[in-house]
Design a protein around this motif. Structure first.
Motif, PDB file in Angstrom:
ATOM      1  N   UNK A 190       0.825  -1.205   0.000  1.00 33.74           N
ATOM      2  CA  UNK A 190       0.000   0.000   0.000  1.00 33.74           C
ATOM      3  C   UNK A 190       0.861   1.257   0.000  1.00 33.74           C
ATOM      4  N   UNK A 191       1.971   1.233   0.755  1.00 32.20           N
ATOM      5  CA  UNK A 191       2.742   2.457   0.935  1.00 32.20           C
ATOM      6  C   UNK A 191       4.183   2.117   1.321  1.00 32.20           C
ATOM      7  N   UNK A 192       5.115   2.935   0.860  1.00 32.47           N
ATOM      8  CA  UNK A 192       6.491   2.900   1.342  1.00 32.47           C
ATOM      9  C   UNK A 192       6.680   4.068   2.305  1.00 32.47           C
ATOM     10  N   UNK A 193       7.305   3.810   3.433  1.00 31.98           N
ATOM     11  CA  UNK A 193       7.563   4.852   4.425  1.00 31.98           C
ATOM     12  C   UNK A 193       9.071   4.979   4.596  1.00 31.98           C
ATOM     13  N   UNK A 194       9.611   6.109   4.132  1.00 28.87           N
ATOM     14  CA  UNK A 194      11.050   6.374   4.210  1.00 28.87           C
ATOM     15  C   UNK A 194      11.315   7.184   5.476  1.00 28.87           C
ATOM     16  N   UNK A 195      12.202   6.690   6.319  1.00 23.86           N
ATOM     17  CA  UNK A 195      12.497   7.396   7.562  1.00 23.86           C
ATOM     18  C   UNK A 195      13.640   8.390   7.380  1.00 23.86           C
ATOM     19  N   UNK A 196      13.581   9.462   8.163  1.00 30.22           N
ATOM     20  CA  UNK A 196      14.618  10.499   8.152  1.00 30.22           C
ATOM     21  C   UNK A 196      15.023  10.800   9.584  1.00 30.22           C
ATOM     22  N   UNK A 254       4.339   8.395  -6.453  1.00 30.19           N
ATOM     23  CA  UNK A 254       4.831   9.344  -5.459  1.00 30.19           C
ATOM     24  C   UNK A 254       3.847   9.560  -4.316  1.00 30.19           C
ATOM     25  N   UNK A 255       2.557   9.495  -4.604  1.00 29.63           N
ATOM     26  CA  UNK A 255       1.581   9.744  -3.537  1.00 29.63           C
ATOM     27  C   UNK A 255       1.469   8.576  -2.567  1.00 29.63           C
ATOM     28  N   UNK A 256       2.213   7.499  -2.829  1.00 34.03           N
ATOM     29  CA  UNK A 256       2.241   6.363  -1.913  1.00 34.03           C
ATOM     30  C   UNK A 256       3.631   6.152  -1.315  1.00 34.03           C
ATOM     31  N   UNK A 257       4.419   7.215  -1.327  1.00 34.13           N
ATOM     32  CA  UNK A 257       5.735   7.197  -0.676  1.00 34.13           C
ATOM     33  C   UNK A 257       5.748   8.319   0.355  1.00 34.13           C
ATOM     34  N   UNK A 258       5.876   7.977   1.602  1.00 35.77           N
ATOM     35  CA  UNK A 258       5.777   8.931   2.698  1.00 35.77           C
ATOM     36  C   UNK A 258       7.134   9.071   3.390  1.00 35.77           C
ATOM     37  N   UNK A 259       7.406  10.258   3.928  1.00 38.36           N
ATOM     38  CA  UNK A 259       8.613  10.492   4.720  1.00 38.36           C
ATOM     39  C   UNK A 259       8.198  10.783   6.152  1.00 38.36           C
ATOM     40  N   UNK A 260       8.817  10.107   7.097  1.00 39.11           N
ATOM     41  CA  UNK A 260       8.539  10.325   8.514  1.00 39.11           C
ATOM     42  C   UNK A 260       9.870  10.524   9.245  1.00 39.11           C
ATOM     43  N   UNK A 261       9.895  11.430  10.210  1.00 37.16           N
ATOM     44  CA  UNK A 261      11.116  11.730  10.960  1.00 37.16           C
ATOM     45  C   UNK A 261      11.246  10.759  12.131  1.00 37.16           C
ATOM     46  N   UNK A 262      12.406  10.127  12.203  1.00 39.08           N
ATOM     47  CA  UNK A 262      12.696   9.130  13.255  1.00 39.08           C
ATOM     48  C   UNK A 262      14.098   9.415  13.784  1.00 39.08           C
ATOM     49  N   UNK A 268      15.062   1.898   9.514  1.00 42.56           N
ATOM     50  CA  UNK A 268      15.654   2.516   8.331  1.00 42.56           C
ATOM     51  C   UNK A 268      14.645   2.775   7.221  1.00 42.56           C
ATOM     52  N   UNK A 269      13.544   2.099   7.251  1.00 40.76           N
ATOM     53  CA  UNK A 269      12.373   2.393   6.419  1.00 40.76           C
ATOM     54  C   UNK A 269      11.351   1.294   6.642  1.00 40.76           C
ATOM     55  N   UNK A 270      10.131   1.494   6.148  1.00 38.20           N
ATOM     56  CA  UNK A 270       9.036   0.562   6.408  1.00 38.20           C
ATOM     57  C   UNK A 270       8.192   0.376   5.152  1.00 38.20           C
ATOM     58  N   UNK A 271       7.524  -0.755   5.093  1.00 39.76           N
ATOM     59  CA  UNK A 271       6.557  -1.038   4.032  1.00 39.76           C
ATOM     60  C   UNK A 271       5.216  -1.330   4.679  1.00 39.76           C
ATOM     61  N   UNK A 272       4.191  -0.564   4.272  1.00 40.79           N
ATOM     62  CA  UNK A 272       2.834  -0.808   4.740  1.00 40.79           C
ATOM     63  C   UNK A 272       2.109  -1.630   3.688  1.00 40.79           C
ATOM     64  N   UNK A 273       1.494  -2.735   4.129  1.00 40.05           N
ATOM     65  CA  UNK A 273       0.795  -3.625   3.214  1.00 40.05           C
ATOM     66  C   UNK A 273      -0.716  -3.393   3.268  1.00 40.05           C
TER      67      UNK A 273
END
Length: 416
Positions: A190-196, A254-262, A268-273
């Protein structure tokens, strides 16, 4: 996300794991990624052998020491003027032994990228890594890609050459996504979550960033990296580049790639299914794991990186991205959606502005202000899927020149 197999990184691809050691060519051997990769190779001589090294030429002594210790067949240096110094350093170490083949010039690393080996680790910093990336892919090598800029500026070119599973990402975020994606099918994502990490200025407003210094920007709270990458982390340009890279690697919109501050940089990153599950890849901050994935996949290298001590309490925090203080991610999404030469313009302008900031010629907020202005002037890229290397080079040349002009103008106005 399309239903077709990705031409790039795919953790489901079955690799042909040949017996014996895996021959590796290391590009950018004296940089942070290169030195850590060599350390991993030296700790695992039964798994890996480095056959050739390439570096810019800024650390000739270290390059010579690496070549001698690894007994490589060839050494390349980008700066031709340091070739005599390199030969002298090698002669002092090798004595009467024959020296490795020496290559020099801007195309030297590209030549090595096509040389016989199993894997090319591209740890070069900047868009100059594009030509070696293309050469490695065209030669049929597995590409362990730490040089995100080559994918950013030449995405269509890279995708046209890459065979299924030929690129293994070495960035910690994309190595994390690569591993998490192995838990499901493409249709499950469903979504890729890239951590920063948020960099050294997490929590500061745009107004508070107006007068930060070079030293402030280089004081990263988590990672030890080169100055350009560290400043990119401070502006969060690195996250913008990683969003584009994730889109290209995994064919996720692009609308299914999110950036979250950690801030802790443990996840290091996450995948939402689609069933609501989220898989996170986590280790203490260390590049040993991503490098090992890059050069060793599908096998895992024991003790490549430290593990968590679960007997000790720890806190993991996550915060939304402040898009006003850090507009770089939004701008990166915009140029990624434009495609063509727009990402190359974004990247080249940023490299020039970071250089100006490090030299004291541009304030911190001026980096993104100038990049935004250059991207706006560039307008519609117009090349689309017909992108060529000359297109990229022409766009980069224009963007660098325009960024220098605008940066100089901003500095003059500030001093007036």
């Amino acid at each position: 996300m399309s239903d077709r197999p990705s031409p790039l990184a795919d953790p489901h691809i079955a690799f042909d794991v040949s017996e014996g050691r895996r021959d590796i060519v290391v590009l950018g051997s004296t940089g942070s990624i290169g030195t850590q990769a060599i350390d991993l190779v030296l700790r695992n001589p039964d798994r890996f052998r480095v056959t050739a090294l390439a570096a810019s030429g800024g650390r000739v002594g270290l390059l010579a020491e690496q070549a001698h210790r690894l007994k490589v067949a060839a050494v390349a240096v980008a700066r031709e003027e340091v070739l005599p110094e390199l030969r002298e350093a090698l002669t002092a170490l090798y004595g009467s032994e024959p020296l490795p083949e020496l290559l020099a010039g801007p195309d030297a690393a590209t030549q090595l990228a096509a040389s016989p080996c199993h894997t090319v680790l591209n740890g070069i910093t900047g868009s100059i890594g594009l030509a070696p990336t293309l050469a490695a892919l065209e030669a049929g090598r597995t590409l362990a890609l730490a040089n995100k800029e080559s994918l950013i500026v030449g995405g269509p070119l890279v995708k046209a050459l890459a065979k299924p599973g030929q690129i293994i990402p070495v960035d910690s975020e994309h190595a994390a996504l690569f591993q998490a994606l192995a838990a499901g099918t493409r249709a499950d994502v469903r979504k890729l979550v890239v951590t920063a990490s948020g960099g050294p200025f997490r929590g500061r407003t745009r107004e508070q960033l107006a007068h930060v210094t070079r030293e402030d920007a280089l004081a990263h709270p988590t990672w030890a990296m080169g100055p350009v990458i560290t400043v990119n982390s401070a502006t969060l340009v690195n996250k913008g580049l990683e969003v584009i890279e994730a889109h290209l690697l995994y064919d996720i919109p692009f609308d299914r790639i999110e950036v979250v501050v950690h801030p802790q940089s443990y996840v290091h990153s996450m995948v939402e299914f689609t069933d609501g599950s989220t898989l996170a890849q986590a280790t203490p901050p260390d590049m040993g794991g991503p490098i090992a994935i890059g050069i060793g996949w599908p096998e895992r290298v024991p003790d490549a990186a430290p593990a968590f001590d679960w007997s000790k309490a720890s806190t993991w925090e996550f915060f939304p991205l402040d898009t006003e203080a850090f507009p770089s991610v939004g701008l990166a999404r915009h140029v990624g959606e434009l495609g063509g030469t727009a990402p190359a313009v974004f990247n080249a302008a940023n490299e020039e502005c970071v250089e100006a900031f490090l030299a004291g010629r541009l304030p911190f907020n001026g980096i993104m202000d100038t990049v935004t202005a250059v991207v706006a002037e560039h307008g519609v890229p117009g090349t689309g899927t017909s992108l060529t290397v000359p297109d990229v080079l022409e766009a980069e040349t224009w963007a660098r020149a325009r960024a220098r002009e605008l940066a100089a103008k901003a500095t003059a106005e500030a001093r007036a």
